[in-house]
Enzyme design. Structure first.
Site, PDB file in Angstrom:
ATOM      1  N   GLU A 189       1.140   2.791  -2.275  1.00  0.00           N
ATOM      2  CA  GLU A 189       1.671   2.137  -0.931  1.00  0.00           C
ATOM      3  C   GLU A 189       2.225   3.365  -0.065  1.00  0.00           C
ATOM      4  OE1 GLU A 189       4.825  -0.767  -1.257  1.00  0.00           O
ATOM      5  OE2 GLU A 189       4.031  -1.804   0.872  1.00  0.00           O
TER       6      GLU A 189
ATOM      7  N   GLU B  74       6.493  -8.347  -8.469  1.00  0.00           N
ATOM      8  CA  GLU B  74       5.515  -7.564  -7.661  1.00  0.00           C
ATOM      9  C   GLU B  74       5.624  -6.136  -8.037  1.00  0.00           C
ATOM     10  OE1 GLU B  74       5.776  -7.857  -3.155  1.00  0.00           O
ATOM     11  OE2 GLU B  74       5.100  -5.771  -3.210  1.00  0.00           O
TER      12      GLU B  74
END
Ligand SMILES: *[C@@H]1O[C@H](CO)[C@@H](O)[C@H](O)[C@H]1NC(C)=O
Ligand SMILES: *[C@@H]1O[C@H](CO)[C@@H](O)[C@H](O)[C@H]1NC(C)=O
Ligand SMILES: *[C@@H]1O[C@H](CO)[C@@H](O)[C@H](O)[C@H]1NC(C)=O
Length: 335
Positions: free
Chosen positions: A140, A135
């Site tokens: 974020e 990932e």
């Protein structure tokens, strides 16, 4: 006229680099997000108070909206959420195609901001099961954060050296999702790379490049940054299938650099990835860190009872262009 001059000036940059070359494979601008992406309706794996809606519903409610030049994904900012509901209506989209070695150039004018929000632009293995295949979190953050967090989450045996050629600040070096409560290996960007100040500046560009030789790298340039490379700034003008680019030394140090090699074997930990944009509320990060990231009171109460708190809780994307690796350039250099 100025654009023409700049494009001509860019030709030597495009042709001289000895590093990996990438060719424009897909570009998402405005309406074609509706064709190339899937609106996922899963329960949020990070336990957010969110109802991920299907495309028809999202379009009918204007939670997903496009013009020829922009694509918007937003949280519902008009309705109170009943306690019995799954959560606040929002959007999570997954690219239909998966990409291996690639350069992704995201031109973003606005990201979700505000208390209770936890947006992310990231990629994950198309085959999994997570965390197998890896990932890569490109954008974020949570709540009132003003610094972006770039991170990797992998299967065991992937760590990062503490000292790397990057402008960001290392927050953790073990990428193994099974340790440190899935913290992953993170690098924090500068103030303005996320949230309110990012939006106030008109957004900017995030670029992620991945190869075994150069590892996984993420760059960020704010909208007014004069150092944004021409390949990134002029990506729309260069938006011709067959155009090649190469991340090169003139781009400067990335915000985050994750070298691959003895500490983390690329082929073992990363395979072809699909991209995701999502926007959840509270949950494992925004909820647990609510009061330490600029918010007060109850995260769940805000989500349920205060729709107008979510009026700035939206993604506005100018374009996402994905270039995939070519070993030798099969097209003549632009123009
Ligand atoms: C959740 O989303 C679905 C569409 O995917 C919609 O039909 C449903 O009404 C939503 N739930 C609520 C409480 O709005
Ligand atoms: C839908 O959302 C877009 C983007 O936020 C906005 O410009 C447009 O006015 C909205 N349309 C309606 C019918 O609310
Ligand atoms: C960890 O990865 C290295 C290569 O990066 C490899 O040589 C080693 O065998 C791996 N260890 C385990 C326990 O898988």
């Amino acid at each position: 006229m100025r654009t023409c001059v700049a494009l001509l000036a860019l030709v030597p940059v495009l042709t001289r680099s000895a590093s990996a070359q990438f060719v424009l494979a897909d570009q998402f601008v405005g309406y074609n997000f509706f064709e190339g992406w899937t609106w996922e309706t899963i329960n949020d794996p990070t336990n957010g108070r969110v109802n991920y809606t299907d495309q028809a519903f999202a379009r009918a409610q204007n939670l997903s909206y496009a013009t020829p030049t922009t694509f918007v994904m937003r949280a519902d900012d008009t309705n109170v959420v009943p306690a019995s509901a799954r959560g606040r209506n929002s959007v999570r989209i997954l690219s239909n195609k998966a990409y291996g070695d690639s350069v992704a150039i995201l031109d973003l004018s606005h990201m979700p901001q505000g208390c209770a929000t936890w947006p992310a632009f990231w990629s994950l293995s198309a085959t999994g099961p997570w965390p197998a295949g890896g990932e890569i979190d490109i954008i974020e953050g949570v709540n009132e954060n003003v610094q972006n967090l770039v991170s990797l989450h992998t299967s065991p045996n992937c760590t990062m050296p503490p000292q790397r050629v990057e402008s960001g600040t290392v927050t953790s070096t073990n990428c193994d999702a099974n340790v440190n409560y899935n913290q992953g290996c993170g690098v924090q960007g500068a103030t303005g790379s996320y949230g309110v100040p990012f939006n106030a500046a008109g957004g900017g560009w995030y670029v992620m490049a991945r190869t075994a030789e150069d590892g996984i790298r993420v760059w960020f340039w704010a909208r007014g940054d004069p150092t944004v490379p021409p390949e990134v700034l002029y990506a729309p003008a260069l938006g011709i299938l067959g155009t090649t680019i190469s991340p090169n030394p003139t781009w400067g140090a990335p915000v985050a650099s994750f070298p691959m090699g003895p500490l983390c074997d690329y082929a073992t930990h990363f395979n072809a990835h699909q991209f995701v944009f999502d926007l959840t509320f509270c949950g494992d990060w925004a909820g647990n860190d609510y009061t330490t990231t600029g918010c007060s009171g109850s995260c769940t109460d805000l989500v349920n009872n205060d729709p107008e708190a979510f009026s700035e809780s939206y993604w506005a994307v100018n374009s996402l262009r994905i270039y995939t690796r070519v070993e030798s350039t099969p097209y003549p250099p632009y123009p």
